[in-house]
Design a protein around this motif. Structure first.
Motif, PDB file in Angstrom:
ATOM      1  N   ALA A 139     -19.353  -8.427  18.423  1.00  0.00           N
ATOM      2  CA  ALA A 139     -18.802  -7.156  18.887  1.00  0.00           C
ATOM      3  C   ALA A 139     -19.930  -6.118  18.994  1.00  0.00           C
ATOM      4  CB  ALA A 139     -17.721  -6.679  17.926  1.00  0.00           C
ATOM      5  N   LEU A 140     -19.590  -4.924  19.425  1.00  0.00           N
ATOM      6  CA  LEU A 140     -20.573  -3.844  19.459  1.00  0.00           C
ATOM      7  C   LEU A 140     -21.024  -3.507  18.039  1.00  0.00           C
ATOM      8  CD1 LEU A 140     -19.026  -1.393  22.079  1.00  0.00           C
ATOM      9  CD2 LEU A 140     -21.129  -2.722  22.341  1.00  0.00           C
ATOM     10  N   ARG A 141     -22.296  -3.230  17.893  1.00  0.00           N
ATOM     11  CA  ARG A 141     -22.825  -2.845  16.590  1.00  0.00           C
ATOM     12  C   ARG A 141     -22.365  -1.435  16.233  1.00  0.00           C
ATOM     13  NH1 ARG A 141     -29.175  -3.017  14.531  1.00  0.00           N
ATOM     14  NH2 ARG A 141     -28.865  -1.675  12.695  1.00  0.00           N
ATOM     15  N   PRO A 147     -19.454  -7.226  13.450  1.00  0.00           N
ATOM     16  CA  PRO A 147     -18.603  -8.410  13.286  1.00  0.00           C
ATOM     17  C   PRO A 147     -18.799  -9.392  14.437  1.00  0.00           C
ATOM     18  CG  PRO A 147     -17.348  -6.364  13.073  1.00  0.00           C
ATOM     19  CD  PRO A 147     -18.678  -6.003  13.650  1.00  0.00           C
ATOM     20  N   TYR A 148     -18.451 -10.649  14.181  1.00  0.00           N
ATOM     21  CA  TYR A 148     -18.590 -11.657  15.226  1.00  0.00           C
ATOM     22  C   TYR A 148     -17.616 -12.809  15.006  1.00  0.00           C
ATOM     23  CZ  TYR A 148     -21.376 -14.373  11.839  1.00  0.00           C
ATOM     24  OH  TYR A 148     -21.817 -15.070  10.727  1.00  0.00           O
ATOM     25  N   PHE A 184     -24.767  -7.788   8.543  1.00  0.00           N
ATOM     26  CA  PHE A 184     -25.107  -6.563   7.827  1.00  0.00           C
ATOM     27  C   PHE A 184     -26.618  -6.365   7.939  1.00  0.00           C
ATOM     28  CE2 PHE A 184     -21.270  -8.094   5.615  1.00  0.00           C
ATOM     29  CZ  PHE A 184     -20.455  -6.998   5.818  1.00  0.00           C
ATOM     30  N   TYR A 185     -27.022  -5.260   8.542  1.00  0.00           N
ATOM     31  CA  TYR A 185     -28.431  -5.002   8.812  1.00  0.00           C
ATOM     32  C   TYR A 185     -29.050  -4.292   7.608  1.00  0.00           C
ATOM     33  CZ  TYR A 185     -27.105  -6.087  13.613  1.00  0.00           C
ATOM     34  OH  TYR A 185     -26.633  -6.717  14.749  1.00  0.00           O
ATOM     35  N   LEU A 186     -29.879  -5.017   6.884  1.00  0.00           N
ATOM     36  CA  LEU A 186     -30.589  -4.465   5.741  1.00  0.00           C
ATOM     37  C   LEU A 186     -32.007  -4.093   6.184  1.00  0.00           C
ATOM     38  CD1 LEU A 186     -29.372  -6.998   3.020  1.00  0.00           C
ATOM     39  CD2 LEU A 186     -28.331  -4.833   3.738  1.00  0.00           C
ATOM     40  N   PRO A 187     -32.764  -3.389   5.360  1.00  0.00           N
ATOM     41  CA  PRO A 187     -34.093  -2.930   5.811  1.00  0.00           C
ATOM     42  C   PRO A 187     -35.034  -4.038   6.259  1.00  0.00           C
ATOM     43  CG  PRO A 187     -33.419  -1.713   3.872  1.00  0.00           C
ATOM     44  CD  PRO A 187     -32.386  -2.779   4.078  1.00  0.00           C
ATOM     45  N   TYR A 188     -34.946  -5.235   5.640  1.00  0.00           N
ATOM     46  CA  TYR A 188     -35.933  -6.277   5.945  1.00  0.00           C
ATOM     47  C   TYR A 188     -35.338  -7.541   6.557  1.00  0.00           C
ATOM     48  CZ  TYR A 188     -38.813  -3.297   2.999  1.00  0.00           C
ATOM     49  OH  TYR A 188     -39.477  -2.224   2.474  1.00  0.00           O
ATOM     50  N   PHE A 189     -34.029  -7.678   6.567  1.00  0.00           N
ATOM     51  CA  PHE A 189     -33.402  -8.865   7.144  1.00  0.00           C
ATOM     52  C   PHE A 189     -31.921  -8.576   7.379  1.00  0.00           C
ATOM     53  CE2 PHE A 189     -33.196  -9.249   2.545  1.00  0.00           C
ATOM     54  CZ  PHE A 189     -31.871  -9.587   2.313  1.00  0.00           C
ATOM     55  N   VAL A 234     -15.842 -23.756   5.137  1.00  0.00           N
ATOM     56  CA  VAL A 234     -17.220 -23.471   4.743  1.00  0.00           C
ATOM     57  C   VAL A 234     -17.420 -21.957   4.637  1.00  0.00           C
ATOM     58  CG1 VAL A 234     -19.661 -23.887   5.232  1.00  0.00           C
ATOM     59  CG2 VAL A 234     -17.946 -25.520   6.036  1.00  0.00           C
ATOM     60  N   LEU A 235     -17.876 -21.505   3.493  1.00  0.00           N
ATOM     61  CA  LEU A 235     -18.252 -20.107   3.288  1.00  0.00           C
ATOM     62  C   LEU A 235     -19.772 -20.060   3.185  1.00  0.00           C
ATOM     63  CD1 LEU A 235     -17.558 -17.134   2.744  1.00  0.00           C
ATOM     64  CD2 LEU A 235     -17.376 -17.706   0.313  1.00  0.00           C
ATOM     65  N   THR A 236     -20.410 -19.442   4.177  1.00  0.00           N
ATOM     66  CA  THR A 236     -21.864 -19.475   4.305  1.00  0.00           C
ATOM     67  C   THR A 236     -22.435 -18.068   4.251  1.00  0.00           C
ATOM     68  OG1 THR A 236     -21.589 -21.376   5.793  1.00  0.00           O
ATOM     69  CG2 THR A 236     -23.757 -20.392   5.693  1.00  0.00           C
ATOM     70  N   PHE A 237     -23.625 -17.963   3.663  1.00  0.00           N
ATOM     71  CA  PHE A 237     -24.357 -16.685   3.614  1.00  0.00           C
ATOM     72  C   PHE A 237     -25.701 -16.891   4.306  1.00  0.00           C
ATOM     73  CE2 PHE A 237     -21.562 -16.907  -0.063  1.00  0.00           C
ATOM     74  CZ  PHE A 237     -20.849 -15.721   0.064  1.00  0.00           C
ATOM     75  N   TYR A 238     -25.829 -16.275   5.489  1.00  0.00           N
ATOM     76  CA  TYR A 238     -27.044 -16.401   6.303  1.00  0.00           C
ATOM     77  C   TYR A 238     -28.015 -15.265   5.963  1.00  0.00           C
ATOM     78  CZ  TYR A 238     -24.901 -19.908   9.343  1.00  0.00           C
ATOM     79  OH  TYR A 238     -24.323 -21.043   9.829  1.00  0.00           O
ATOM     80  N   PHE A 239     -29.298 -15.607   5.995  1.00  0.00           N
ATOM     81  CA  PHE A 239     -30.383 -14.621   5.840  1.00  0.00           C
ATOM     82  C   PHE A 239     -31.263 -14.782   7.077  1.00  0.00           C
ATOM     83  CE2 PHE A 239     -28.813 -15.832   1.725  1.00  0.00           C
ATOM     84  CZ  PHE A 239     -28.754 -14.640   1.009  1.00  0.00           C
ATOM     85  N   GLU A 240     -31.266 -13.770   7.944  1.00  0.00           N
ATOM     86  CA  GLU A 240     -31.961 -13.879   9.242  1.00  0.00           C
ATOM     87  C   GLU A 240     -32.974 -12.741   9.405  1.00  0.00           C
ATOM     88  OE1 GLU A 240     -29.139 -14.224  12.454  1.00  0.00           O
ATOM     89  OE2 GLU A 240     -27.705 -15.265  11.177  1.00  0.00           O
TER      90      GLU A 240
END
Length: 240
Positions: A139-141, A147-148, A184-189, A234-240
């Motif tokens: 969706a739009l940020r 969300p996606y 969720f946009y954090l300062p470094y990832f 599946v409950l997944t936590f991505y770090f990108e």
């Protein structure tokens, strides 16, 4: 019990998204990583939990001794998964994602004798090598959240050692997958919790059992089942 667990997973993700949306509305702060979604390709990794299930079709087979056995998986058993991620930007809203990895888990099958009520149990352990291929629609940020929805297919190879047990499962499968999450946009990832539902396409019941040729008492379990298909949450936590 299974439906209650699914509701809790979805509620957890919706509460996480809702809480962060509310926080963003009441907090004026910097926009983290404003150009993160403009990269043509980026990489990451994920860790998570999953619950394996089996959809078992019993055929009502009756043994010469008059026994009728019915199999079921009464509850989910938790497992662990770890993946690496490659994400290709297709447009402002769509991404192609490939995330090969390993899933470690098990399924606990109960066999019930409909005549006597006796129950036998089997713990089917699995070590999956998986290759999920997904299309992500975002969706739009809004400030630091986005969300996606995600959907695709997943190939599976079970590399666990086969044992002579009541039933055996084939070591390859293909699944259709659908899910949702939030960036969720954090300062470094980017931190991206995601819940995904996976539906197996192949009949996994192994009917070629030379290991049971001399064990008629064990053959009755395979003979009592016509089809087994695998499902996962599946409950997944991505770090990108």
């Amino acid at each position: 019990m299974k439906k209650l667990f699914v509701k809790h997973i979805i509620l957890f993700l919706l509460l996480a998204i809702g809480t962060n949306v509310s926080a963003q509305r009441h907090k004026e702060g910097p926009i983290n990583r404003p150009y993160a979604d403009l990269k043509p390709i980026h990489f990451g990794f994920s860790v998570g939990l999953h619950m394996q299930d089996l959809n078992i079709s019993n055929n009502g087979y009756v043994t010469p001794e008059g026994e009728a056995w019915f199999a079921d998986v009464p509850a989910y058993s938790p497992g662990f998964c770890v993946n690496v991620l490659a994400d290709l930007r297709l447009s402002s809203y769509f991404n192609l994602r490939v995330s090969p990895g390993m899933y470690f888990g098990n399924k606990k099958v109960h066999y019930r004798n409909s005549i006597t009520g006796d129950i036998n149990k089997q713990d089917i352990k699995s070590n999956y090598v998986v290759i999920p291929i997904d299309i992500k629609y975002s969706a739009l940020r809004y400030k630091n959240i986005r969300p996606y929805f995600v959907g695709g297919v997943m190939g599976i190879l079970d590399v666990s050692k086969k044992r002579s047990e009541q039933i055996q499962l084939k070591n390859t499968d293909a699944m259709l997958t659908i899910g949702m999450g939030c960036d969720f946009y954090l300062p470094y990832f980017k931190f991206c919790p995601e819940v995904k539902f996976c539906f197996g396409l192949r009949n996994l019941l192994e009917t070629n059992r030379p290991d049971l040729q001399d064990n008629k008492d064990m053959q009755k379990y395979t003979q009592s089942i016509s089809q087994i298909k695998s499902n996962m949450i599946v409950l997944t936590f991505y770090f990108e």
